[in-house]
Enzyme design. Structure first.
Site, PDB file in Angstrom:
ATOM      1  N   SER A 247      48.676  87.124 121.954  1.00 23.81           N
ATOM      2  CA  SER A 247      48.482  87.620 120.596  1.00 23.81           C
ATOM      3  C   SER A 247      47.219  88.468 120.584  1.00 23.81           C
ATOM      4  O   SER A 247      46.354  88.339 121.466  1.00 23.81           O
ATOM      5  CB  SER A 247      48.325  86.434 119.626  1.00 23.81           C
ATOM      6  OG  SER A 247      47.841  86.848 118.365  1.00 23.81           O
TER       7      SER A 247
ATOM      8  N   TYR B  61      44.253  78.426 116.886  1.00 27.10           N
ATOM      9  CA  TYR B  61      45.175  79.446 117.389  1.00 27.10           C
ATOM     10  C   TYR B  61      44.417  80.483 118.213  1.00 27.10           C
ATOM     11  O   TYR B  61      44.844  80.855 119.323  1.00 27.10           O
ATOM     12  CB  TYR B  61      45.889  80.110 116.218  1.00 27.10           C
ATOM     13  CG  TYR B  61      46.940  81.116 116.609  1.00 27.10           C
ATOM     14  CD1 TYR B  61      48.174  80.701 117.110  1.00 27.10           C
ATOM     15  CD2 TYR B  61      46.711  82.488 116.477  1.00 27.10           C
ATOM     16  CE1 TYR B  61      49.142  81.621 117.465  1.00 27.10           C
ATOM     17  CE2 TYR B  61      47.672  83.416 116.833  1.00 27.10           C
ATOM     18  CZ  TYR B  61      48.888  82.981 117.328  1.00 27.10           C
ATOM     19  OH  TYR B  61      49.846  83.897 117.683  1.00 27.10           O
TER      20      TYR B  61
END
Length: 252
Positions: A136, A149
């Site tokens: 990501s 995250y």
């Protein structure tokens, strides 16, 4: 031409994983997809006869070992691994419980390691293989309210670089794709979370997220799949150890 004949795609029942599995299958590769929801997996497998579905939890080493045994017995050695399974939760760091922190790292980071570990020995012995982590932009920069995250995706990028260095002389390549916000179920979860916590409308929430991309849009799953497909091709044989940003210029 794609390197290899059998690919494993984790989190293959929805979103980016589904798009990657279908792209590989359409390129002539036998694809094994895994996830925790058999019905979703079977729905994807029903779209292309080259795709087979096996339910497995990427956080459980024994489950991944059993997955490899079953998949390779049926379709031969796995020579492409796409570690895509992931999760995200949001909240201020000071309100994040240890359980929430650990669950995110278990799925995103430990799950990625367990996914690729069984393939490494065979790939290096055969001197051929492709490993792609779906990370990501959160593996390249920080975002507020998603500390677990961000930490987990930075860990995935670090894991990718370590493995790429280990196997660099073997003919195996290891890379990561790092998309920004992708049009997916995970994006919809983020939108609904913003609506609940801020009172914004769905349109306003979507606009706030798409604005992080300088192009003012969301990344499409097929864009991620196309990049993975290229990384698995002979044309990308000299590309390894790279974290490729798919973000409209947000990161590089």
């Amino acid at each position: 031409m794609i390197v290899g004949t059998h690919a494993l795609v984790t989190g293959g029942g929805t979103g980016v994983g589904r798009a990657i599995a279908l792209a590989l299958a359409e390129a002539g590769i036998a694809v094994t997809i895994c996830g925790r929801r058999q019905a979703q997996l079977e729905a994807v497998a029903g779209q292309n006869k080259r795709i087979s579905a096996i339910a497995a939890d990427v956080t459980q080493e024994a489950a991944i070992a059993a997955l490899y045994t079953e998949a390779e017995a049926a379709r031969g050695a796995i020579d492409i691994v796409v570690a895509n399974a992931g999760m995200a939760e949001a909240g201020p760091a000071h309100r994040t419980s240890l359980a929430d922190w650990q669950r995110t790292l278990d799925v995103n980071l430990t799950g990625s390691f367990l996914t690729v570990k069984p393939a490494l020995s065979g790939m290096t012995k055969r001197k051929s293989g492709r490993i792609v982590f779906v990370a990501s932009t959160a593996g390249l920069k920080g975002y507020a309210y998603v500390a677990p995250y961000v930490a987990s995706k930075h860990g995935v990028v670090g894991l990718m670089r370590a493995l790429a260095t280990e196997v660099v002389k073997s003919g195996v390549t290891v890379n990561a794709v790092c998309p920004g916000f992708v049009e997916s179920d995970m994006l919809e979860d983020s939108v609904q979370r913003i609506v609940r916590t801020t009172g914004r409308s769905v349109a306003e929430a979507r606009a706030s997220l798409s604005a992080t991309n300088p192009q003012g849009r969301f990344i499409q799953p097929d864009e991620v799949a196309a990049t993975v497909l290229w990384l698995c091709s002979e044309a990308a044989g000299s590309v390894t150890g790279q974290a490729i940003s798919l973000s409209g210029g947000e990161t590089w």
